[in-house]
Design a protein around this motif. Structure first.
Motif, mmCIF file in Angstrom:
data_model
loop_
_atom_site.group_PDB
_atom_site.id
_atom_site.type_symbol
_atom_site.label_atom_id
_atom_site.label_comp_id
_atom_site.label_asym_id
_atom_site.label_seq_id
_atom_site.Cartn_x
_atom_site.Cartn_y
_atom_site.Cartn_z
ATOM 1 N N ASP A 196 0.846 -1.194 0.000
ATOM 2 C CA ASP A 196 0.000 0.000 0.000
ATOM 3 C C ASP A 196 0.881 1.243 0.000
ATOM 4 O OD1 ASP A 196 -1.873 2.042 0.502
ATOM 5 O OD2 ASP A 196 -3.158 0.672 1.639
ATOM 6 N N SER A 197 0.858 1.992 -1.092
ATOM 7 C CA SER A 197 1.706 3.180 -1.229
ATOM 8 C C SER A 197 1.288 4.305 -0.287
ATOM 9 C CB SER A 197 1.669 3.678 -2.676
ATOM 10 O OG SER A 197 0.348 4.028 -3.056
ATOM 11 N N ARG A 198 0.112 4.210 0.308
ATOM 12 C CA ARG A 198 -0.338 5.244 1.236
ATOM 13 C C ARG A 198 0.304 5.105 2.615
ATOM 14 N NH1 ARG A 198 -6.528 4.256 1.536
ATOM 15 N NH2 ARG A 198 -5.667 2.154 1.852
ATOM 16 N N PHE A 199 1.006 4.023 2.829
ATOM 17 C CA PHE A 199 1.500 3.688 4.168
ATOM 18 C C PHE A 199 3.022 3.802 4.243
ATOM 19 C CE2 PHE A 199 3.081 0.271 7.046
ATOM 20 C CZ PHE A 199 2.701 0.862 8.244
ATOM 21 N N THR A 200 3.520 4.376 5.352
ATOM 22 C CA THR A 200 4.960 4.492 5.611
ATOM 23 C C THR A 200 5.227 4.077 7.048
ATOM 24 O OG1 THR A 200 5.125 6.372 4.095
ATOM 25 C CG2 THR A 200 6.953 6.026 5.629
ATOM 26 N N ILE A 201 6.231 3.232 7.235
ATOM 27 C CA ILE A 201 6.599 2.762 8.573
ATOM 28 C C ILE A 201 7.922 3.390 8.989
ATOM 29 C CG2 ILE A 201 7.734 0.706 7.629
ATOM 30 C CD1 ILE A 201 5.966 1.018 11.062
ATOM 31 N N HIS A 202 8.038 3.739 10.267
ATOM 32 C CA HIS A 202 9.262 4.306 10.829
ATOM 33 C C HIS A 202 9.701 3.445 12.004
ATOM 34 C CE1 HIS A 202 8.548 8.013 8.523
ATOM 35 N NE2 HIS A 202 7.288 7.910 8.914
ATOM 36 N N HIS A 203 10.926 2.942 11.935
ATOM 37 C CA HIS A 203 11.470 2.158 13.050
ATOM 38 C C HIS A 203 12.005 3.132 14.091
ATOM 39 C CE1 HIS A 203 14.289 -1.300 14.528
ATOM 40 N NE2 HIS A 203 13.333 -0.991 15.387
ATOM 41 N N ALA A 204 11.118 3.588 14.948
ATOM 42 C CA ALA A 204 11.458 4.603 15.934
ATOM 43 C C ALA A 204 10.384 4.632 17.005
ATOM 44 C CB ALA A 204 11.576 5.984 15.271
ATOM 45 N N PRO A 205 10.692 5.091 18.205
ATOM 46 C CA PRO A 205 9.672 5.262 19.233
ATOM 47 C C PRO A 205 8.685 6.360 18.836
ATOM 48 C CG PRO A 205 11.891 5.314 20.178
ATOM 49 C CD PRO A 205 12.040 5.436 18.706
ATOM 50 N N PHE A 206 7.426 6.187 19.174
ATOM 51 C CA PHE A 206 6.441 7.198 18.785
ATOM 52 C C PHE A 206 6.656 8.516 19.525
ATOM 53 C CE2 PHE A 206 4.137 4.681 22.096
ATOM 54 C CZ PHE A 206 3.903 5.686 23.023
ATOM 55 N N GLY A 207 7.438 8.498 20.588
ATOM 56 C CA GLY A 207 7.727 9.733 21.298
ATOM 57 C C GLY A 207 8.543 10.715 20.495
ATOM 58 N N CYS A 208 9.147 10.259 19.399
ATOM 59 C CA CYS A 208 9.932 11.133 18.538
ATOM 60 C C CYS A 208 9.226 11.434 17.218
ATOM 61 C CB CYS A 208 11.294 10.495 18.259
ATOM 62 S SG CYS A 208 12.430 10.565 19.654
ATOM 63 N N MET A 209 7.917 11.247 17.176
ATOM 64 C CA MET A 209 7.215 11.433 15.906
ATOM 65 C C MET A 209 7.326 12.864 15.384
ATOM 66 S SD MET A 209 3.151 11.505 16.883
ATOM 67 C CE MET A 209 3.193 10.043 17.905
ATOM 68 N N ASP A 210 7.420 13.841 16.284
ATOM 69 C CA ASP A 210 7.558 15.214 15.801
ATOM 70 C C ASP A 210 8.880 15.427 15.097
ATOM 71 O OD1 ASP A 210 8.878 14.804 18.196
ATOM 72 O OD2 ASP A 210 8.508 16.830 18.956
ATOM 73 N N ALA A 211 9.956 14.833 15.614
ATOM 74 C CA ALA A 211 11.267 14.958 14.974
ATOM 75 C C ALA A 211 11.334 14.198 13.658
ATOM 76 C CB ALA A 211 12.360 14.453 15.920
ATOM 77 N N VAL A 212 10.539 13.139 13.529
ATOM 78 C CA VAL A 212 10.515 12.362 12.292
ATOM 79 C C VAL A 212 9.635 13.039 11.245
ATOM 80 C CG1 VAL A 212 9.855 10.166 11.256
ATOM 81 C CG2 VAL A 212 10.975 10.191 13.482
ATOM 82 N N LEU A 213 8.468 13.515 11.653
ATOM 83 C CA LEU A 213 7.481 14.004 10.692
ATOM 84 C C LEU A 213 7.689 15.453 10.281
ATOM 85 C CD1 LEU A 213 4.271 12.395 12.250
ATOM 86 C CD2 LEU A 213 5.673 11.522 10.371
ATOM 87 N N ALA A 214 8.190 16.293 11.193
ATOM 88 C CA ALA A 214 8.350 17.711 10.870
ATOM 89 C C ALA A 214 9.256 17.939 9.666
ATOM 90 C CB ALA A 214 8.868 18.467 12.094
ATOM 91 N N PRO A 215 10.425 17.257 9.571
ATOM 92 C CA PRO A 215 11.261 17.455 8.379
ATOM 93 C C PRO A 215 10.587 17.004 7.086
ATOM 94 C CG PRO A 215 12.528 16.468 10.151
ATOM 95 C CD PRO A 215 11.096 16.408 10.558
ATOM 96 N N LEU A 216 9.606 16.121 7.195
ATOM 97 C CA LEU A 216 8.882 15.653 6.014
ATOM 98 C C LEU A 216 7.727 16.574 5.654
ATOM 99 C CD1 LEU A 216 8.652 11.853 6.897
ATOM 100 C CD2 LEU A 216 10.237 12.926 5.302
ATOM 101 N N GLY A 217 7.494 17.571 6.491
ATOM 102 C CA GLY A 217 6.367 18.468 6.245
ATOM 103 C C GLY A 217 5.033 17.834 6.542
ATOM 104 N N VAL A 218 5.033 16.811 7.399
ATOM 105 C CA VAL A 218 3.801 16.086 7.714
ATOM 106 C C VAL A 218 3.183 16.653 8.984
ATOM 107 C CG1 VAL A 218 2.827 13.866 8.389
ATOM 108 C CG2 VAL A 218 4.572 13.975 6.595
ATOM 109 N N SER A 219 1.916 17.053 8.886
ATOM 110 C CA SER A 219 1.160 17.517 10.043
ATOM 111 C C SER A 219 -0.121 16.695 10.106
ATOM 112 C CB SER A 219 0.830 19.007 9.917
ATOM 113 O OG SER A 219 0.135 19.476 11.054
ATOM 114 N N PRO A 220 -0.130 15.606 10.845
ATOM 115 C CA PRO A 220 -1.250 14.663 10.807
ATOM 116 C C PRO A 220 -2.530 15.231 11.410
ATOM 117 C CG PRO A 220 0.246 14.076 12.573
ATOM 118 C CD PRO A 220 0.912 15.182 11.801
ATOM 119 N N SER A 221 -3.643 14.838 10.824
ATOM 120 C CA SER A 221 -4.948 15.254 11.340
ATOM 121 C C SER A 221 -5.333 14.474 12.590
ATOM 122 C CB SER A 221 -6.028 15.062 10.273
ATOM 123 O OG SER A 221 -5.729 15.815 9.112
ATOM 124 N N GLY A 222 -4.714 13.318 12.773
ATOM 125 C CA GLY A 222 -5.019 12.498 13.938
ATOM 126 C C GLY A 222 -3.879 11.558 14.251
#
Length: 569
Positions: free
Chosen positions: A244-270
């Motif tokens: 599924d091309s809509r899905f991306t997995i990150h091998h990281a603790p969810f506590g660092c999701m801001d550091a992972v997603l911010a550089p990607l320009g991702v601001s999740p709705s939920g």
């Protein structure tokens, strides 16, 4: 052996066989009623008569009839009964018990519906001492319930109505190594229903139950990012990522999701967080999460990093271990925490500290003694060490803060908690960022007595949170998946610009002459030893850091010892 047709007389106690708590009997049937006990003496036990049409087996239980032993015939089943039957839950069965033997005993009480279901140990295949028996009619079930305390295999069985437990439903048997996502529909409805084209985060991939449910509800434009620390979970997620091309997995603790997603320009709705341990992890004896199983004493979510529990116990100080056990496990029994820590230290000094789950569980049980709850005496010790090694509560605090920081206005944080301690952490986090309500007494006092402070903007404006009513699993879901019975779904909604109650308190308390409330604490520092944030996120590395920037950062970090390899966090 008694001749055929001889009743088997079994005494029934007026207290629980395990903890000696007085039993409750139907009106007029208690042990002190007329005719109760042997010879109608009205003593402490009363006789239970179970009619045996054939003979008593060698181990003290009922004889197995021809249909149950495979010699032909069929059990008496009422085909007009409901498919689910009228079920009883049986405890204190011998570990050598077999389905046919149990069926032979209970078929005397009424026609059975379906097969007897014994709960078996996944490693040894032996009966775990409990199981379920379904009757074709309510009358059959009532007869079985009246035989509570009947002797079988040298033991007195506990027979209770399977659908009248604490949560009004019976337990279920989940297939070994599988995971059924809890409250999936409620979580999807709370997060995704508002915007099926949006981007979302599943902070705890596990085996992908919730992830697949979220993906199924998204449109072709929707996107989903997931996080996990467990390499086995990551391997499973890679398969889904390829499908599924809509899905991306990150091998990281969810506590660092801001550091992972911010550089990607991702601001999740939920963002969705399913806290704690997944069923496949719990069932895998090589991970060491269950005291009943025999495997290495590990207890790590990511077995490739950090130290296993067996190594931690070899060097942890007594005072620290007592604190860990009391804080994360034996919260209501500090004496038990101290005695377990004593046993660990003594065994370590003598060079006999176990490194395998079953042996360590036996050591804990010997130190703790009797357990008033119906669980393994070492369960809370395993839980405490697991929470400590994986920093579960700190990660929860980091994850909630990171999720809110990265979400836009109206973003929703859905958290599935399983323990009271997790609920307490979530509520404490919410209280620190709770948005002022119009009916708040303190706000009314400020508007009446210090309107200039309110109008002048003396109270700072930050992002804040609203909380929806907590949700619990439906009765139907608990019938189908009893492991969800402790789950509670909390939904927090973000307001990007609001006045927090805590900030209003900091302004108004001095005006009242009161001491200021505590400040909003920073999230705990990250100490997981991962190489870098987003390494497994594909293009994340390229977007976030060029090779030249990485080299400069490495040179700079060489001059000082880092607290964590999670540098971006």
């Amino acid at each position: 052996g008694a001749p055929p047709g001889t009743p088997v007389i079994s005494p029934r106690r007026d207290t629980c066989f395990r903890c000696h708590v007085p039993r409750a009997f139907p009106d007029g049937q208690g042990p002190t009623s007329a005719g109760a006990g042997r010879g109608g003496s009205g003593g402490g036990v009363r006789a239970i008569t179970t009619h045996n049409p054939t003979a008593v087996s060698a181990h003290g239980g009922a004889h197995v009839p021809a249909w149950a032993s495979g010699e032909g015939g069929a059990p008496p089943v009422d085909t007009t009964a409901a498919a689910d039957g009228f079920e009883v839950f049986v405890k204190y069965l011998p570990h050598t018990a077999e389905e046919a033997e149990v069926a032979a005993l209970f078929s005397q009480f009424g026609g059975l519906s379906g097969e007897v279901r014994l709960m078996r140990h996944p490693a040894t295949g032996q009966c775990k001492g409990a199981g379920f028996v379904s009757f074709a009619t309510e009358q059959g079930r009532q007869v079985a319930l009246s035989k509570d305390g009947v002797k079988f295999g040298g033991r007195h069985l506990s027979i209770t109505e399977a659908k009248t437990g604490t949560f009004g439903v019976r337990a279920t048997e989940q297939a070994f190594g599988t995971h059924t996502p809890a409250m999936l529909q409620e979580a999807v409805r709370a997060m995704v229903a508002q915007d099926v084209d949006g981007t979302y985060v599943d902070g705890t991939f596990g085996r992908g139950g919730h992830t697949r449910g979220i993906l199924a509800s998204l449109s072709a434009k929707g996107r989903l990012h997931a996080f996990d620390m467990d390499p086995e979970a990551i391997a499973e997620a890679r398969k889904l990522e390829a499908e599924d091309s809509r899905f991306t997995i990150h091998h990281a603790p969810f506590g660092c999701m801001d550091a992972v997603l911010a550089p990607l320009g991702v601001s999740p709705s939920g963002v969705f967080l399913d806290l704690g341990i997944s069923s496949p992890q719990f069932d895998n004896q090589s991970r060491g999460f269950r005291p009943e199983q025999d495997g290495p004493l590990d207890l790590r979510f990511d077995a490739t990093r950090g130290e296993p529990a067996s190594a931690y116990l070899q060097h942890v100080g007594r005072d620290e271990l007592i604190a860990v056990l009391e804080k994360y496990g034996e919260t209501s029994d500090p004496t038990a925490a101290r005695r377990v820590a004593d046993a660990v230290c003594l065994a370590r000094d003598e060079g006999r500290l176990p490194s395998r789950t079953r042996e360590f569980a036996a050591l804990v049980a010997a130190a703790k003694g009797k357990e008033y709850q119906a669980m393994h005496p070492a369960k809370l010790t395993f839980q405490a060490i697991r929470i400590h090694l994986n920093q579960e509560f700190d990660e929860m605090k980091r994850g909630m803060r990171a999720a809110v920081e990265v979400m836009p206005e109206g973003g929703r944080l859905a958290v599935l908690t399983w323990k009271h301690s997790e609920c307490a952490i979530l509520v404490d986090f919410f209280r620190q960022a709770e948005v002022v309500r119009p009916d708040l007494p303190l706000l009314r006092w400020m508007e009446t007595n210090h309107p200039e402070a309110v109008r002048a903007g003396a109270v700072p404006v930050h992002w804040g949170l609203h909380m929806d009513d907590a949700q619990r699993p439906s009765e139907r879901e608990m019938r189908e998946n009893s492991r969800c019975r402790s789950a509670i779904l909390h939904v927090l909604r973000k307001s990007a610009s609001a006045v927090r109650v805590a900030d209003l308190e900091r302004v108004s308390y001095p005006l009242r002459g009161w001491a200021p409330p505590p400040a909003f604490p920073d999230p705990p520092p990250v100490t997981f030893l991962y190489d870098d944030v987003g390494k497994s996120g594909g293009e994340c590395d390229k977007t976030k850091d060029t090779k030249e920037k990485k080299e400069k950062k490495e040179k700079k970090d060489k001059s000082k010892k880092p607290k964590s390899k999670w540098k971006e966090c």
